[in-house]
Scaffold this motif. Structure first.
Motif, PDB file in Angstrom:
ATOM      1  N   LYS A 176     101.322  95.912   9.634  1.00 25.92           N
ATOM      2  CA  LYS A 176     102.011  94.595  10.374  1.00 25.92           C
ATOM      3  C   LYS A 176     102.715  93.789   9.448  1.00 25.92           C
ATOM      4  N   PHE A 177     102.689  93.907   8.257  1.00 30.17           N
ATOM      5  CA  PHE A 177     103.733  93.136   7.361  1.00 30.17           C
ATOM      6  C   PHE A 177     103.178  91.785   7.204  1.00 30.17           C
ATOM      7  N   PHE A 178     101.865  91.679   7.276  1.00 25.17           N
ATOM      8  CA  PHE A 178     101.101  90.439   6.854  1.00 25.17           C
ATOM      9  C   PHE A 178     101.726  89.699   5.565  1.00 25.17           C
ATOM     10  N   SER A 179     101.860  88.489   5.505  1.00 28.74           N
ATOM     11  CA  SER A 179     102.191  87.841   4.277  1.00 28.74           C
ATOM     12  C   SER A 179     100.950  88.017   3.347  1.00 28.74           C
ATOM     13  N   GLN A 180     101.280  87.933   2.022  1.00 26.46           N
ATOM     14  CA  GLN A 180     100.244  87.640   1.080  1.00 26.46           C
ATOM     15  C   GLN A 180      99.348  86.690   1.339  1.00 26.46           C
ATOM     16  N   SER A 181      99.731  85.312   1.724  1.00 22.93           N
ATOM     17  CA  SER A 181      98.807  84.531   2.409  1.00 22.93           C
ATOM     18  C   SER A 181      98.042  84.607   3.445  1.00 22.93           C
ATOM     19  N   GLU A 182      98.599  85.401   4.126  1.00 21.91           N
ATOM     20  CA  GLU A 182      97.657  85.798   5.291  1.00 21.91           C
ATOM     21  C   GLU A 182      96.571  87.016   5.282  1.00 21.91           C
ATOM     22  N   ILE A 183      96.959  87.861   4.019  1.00 23.72           N
ATOM     23  CA  ILE A 183      95.968  88.683   3.748  1.00 23.72           C
ATOM     24  C   ILE A 183      94.829  87.891   3.064  1.00 23.72           C
ATOM     25  N   GLU A 184      95.232  86.940   2.008  1.00 25.09           N
ATOM     26  CA  GLU A 184      94.362  86.285   1.434  1.00 25.09           C
ATOM     27  C   GLU A 184      93.487  85.495   2.131  1.00 25.09           C
ATOM     28  N   GLU A 185      93.908  85.128   3.375  1.00 22.58           N
ATOM     29  CA  GLU A 185      93.110  84.385   4.192  1.00 22.58           C
ATOM     30  C   GLU A 185      91.798  85.312   4.880  1.00 22.58           C
TER      31      GLU A 185
ATOM     32  N   LYS B 198      76.121  91.883  16.208  1.00 16.33           N
ATOM     33  CA  LYS B 198      77.160  90.899  16.253  1.00 16.33           C
ATOM     34  C   LYS B 198      77.979  90.709  15.183  1.00 16.33           C
ATOM     35  N   ASP B 199      77.260  90.427  14.102  1.00 13.45           N
ATOM     36  CA  ASP B 199      77.579  90.259  12.618  1.00 13.45           C
ATOM     37  C   ASP B 199      78.362  91.382  12.183  1.00 13.45           C
ATOM     38  N   HIS B 200      77.957  92.495  12.425  1.00 10.76           N
ATOM     39  CA  HIS B 200      78.360  93.629  11.756  1.00 10.76           C
ATOM     40  C   HIS B 200      79.796  94.056  12.380  1.00 10.76           C
ATOM     41  N   LYS B 201      79.783  93.882  13.623  1.00  9.94           N
ATOM     42  CA  LYS B 201      81.165  93.887  14.526  1.00  9.94           C
ATOM     43  C   LYS B 201      82.106  93.096  13.915  1.00  9.94           C
ATOM     44  N   GLU B 202      81.745  91.753  13.695  1.00  7.91           N
ATOM     45  CA  GLU B 202      82.769  90.890  13.323  1.00  7.91           C
ATOM     46  C   GLU B 202      83.458  91.499  11.722  1.00  7.91           C
ATOM     47  N   ILE B 203      82.309  91.963  10.760  1.00  3.27           N
ATOM     48  CA  ILE B 203      82.881  92.493   9.599  1.00  3.27           C
ATOM     49  C   ILE B 203      83.620  93.517   9.888  1.00  3.27           C
ATOM     50  N   PHE B 204      83.308  94.497  10.806  1.00  2.00           N
ATOM     51  CA  PHE B 204      84.283  95.562  10.904  1.00  2.00           C
ATOM     52  C   PHE B 204      85.724  95.133  11.489  1.00  2.00           C
ATOM     53  N   SER B 205      85.669  94.197  12.232  1.00  2.00           N
ATOM     54  CA  SER B 205      86.951  93.700  12.788  1.00  2.00           C
ATOM     55  C   SER B 205      87.612  93.052  11.505  1.00  2.00           C
ATOM     56  N   LEU B 206      87.049  92.347  10.651  1.00  3.76           N
ATOM     57  CA  LEU B 206      88.065  91.683   9.643  1.00  3.76           C
ATOM     58  C   LEU B 206      88.421  92.775   8.794  1.00  3.76           C
ATOM     59  N   ILE B 207      87.300  93.972   8.500  1.00  2.00           N
ATOM     60  CA  ILE B 207      87.836  94.729   7.534  1.00  2.00           C
ATOM     61  C   ILE B 207      89.087  95.773   8.171  1.00  2.00           C
ATOM     62  N   ASN B 208      89.156  95.968   9.536  1.00  2.00           N
ATOM     63  CA  ASN B 208      90.248  96.532  10.201  1.00  2.00           C
ATOM     64  C   ASN B 208      91.483  95.625  10.246  1.00  2.00           C
ATOM     65  N   ARG B 209      91.438  94.432  10.377  1.00  2.51           N
ATOM     66  CA  ARG B 209      92.465  93.518  10.171  1.00  2.51           C
ATOM     67  C   ARG B 209      93.168  93.717   8.682  1.00  2.51           C
ATOM     68  N   LEU B 210      92.287  93.795   7.618  1.00  2.26           N
ATOM     69  CA  LEU B 210      92.982  94.032   6.231  1.00  2.26           C
ATOM     70  C   LEU B 210      93.548  95.657   6.182  1.00  2.26           C
ATOM     71  N   HIS B 211      92.933  96.383   7.013  1.00  2.01           N
ATOM     72  CA  HIS B 211      93.486  97.881   7.006  1.00  2.01           C
ATOM     73  C   HIS B 211      94.981  97.797   7.562  1.00  2.01           C
ATOM     74  N   ASP B 212      94.914  97.156   8.591  1.00  2.00           N
ATOM     75  CA  ASP B 212      96.366  97.058   9.232  1.00  2.00           C
ATOM     76  C   ASP B 212      97.244  96.354   8.890  1.00  2.00           C
ATOM     77  N   SER B 213      97.016  95.231   7.812  1.00  2.00           N
ATOM     78  CA  SER B 213      97.829  94.121   7.375  1.00  2.00           C
ATOM     79  C   SER B 213      98.968  94.740   6.807  1.00  2.00           C
ATOM     80  N   PRO B 214      99.019  95.685   5.955  1.00  2.00           N
ATOM     81  CA  PRO B 214     100.511  96.431   5.513  1.00  2.00           C
ATOM     82  C   PRO B 214     101.377  96.839   6.547  1.00  2.00           C
TER      83      PRO B 214
END
Length: 130
Positions: free
Chosen positions: A37-46, A19-35
């Protein structure tokens, strides 16, 4: 498209760790998608902060569980955790210092081997921690 997809090959035999590993993958993928999806710098930092905090929590929890089951490679596994955490912190600091020049996918590619050294920790199902 996700940078790092969960597969049964990453299963450890310990549901909480998976479960932990899946959450880590999810967060990594969110960062991967951030550019894309035009996330703001503060959203990326969060998201970076959440990832680093979750990884610290996970590594401590995983090492405690591996100690309980008498995992023979705990020392080297913990050393891998320490090296990976340092690498992740270094990339986070690089992003904070130079967000406009940071190549998110290049940074993430350095840490996505997270699942690469994980496998089943126990020889017998009875040794697994539930």
């Amino acid at each position: 498209m996700p940078l790092f997809e969960w597969s049964d090959d990453y299963e450890t035999g310990i549901p909480d760790i998976d479960k932990d590993h899946k959450e880590i993958f999810s967060l990594i993928n969110r960062l991967h998608d951030s550019p894309k999806k035009f996330f703001s710098q503060s959203e990326i930092e969060e998201v970076i902060a959440r990832l680093l905090a979750y990884v610290r929590y996970h590594f401590e929890r995983e090492e405690n569980l591996l100690s309980v089951i008498g995992y023979g490679e705990l020392e080297s596994h913990a050393a891998s955790h320490k090296a990976l955490a340092k690498q992740m912190n270094d990339y986070a600091q690089l992003y904070r210092s130079y967000p406009e020049a940071f190549e998110m996918d290049k940074g993430l590619s350095q840490i996505t081997h997270l699942g690469g050294y994980h496998g089943s920790y126990a020889e017998e199902p009875s040794q697994q921690v539930q």
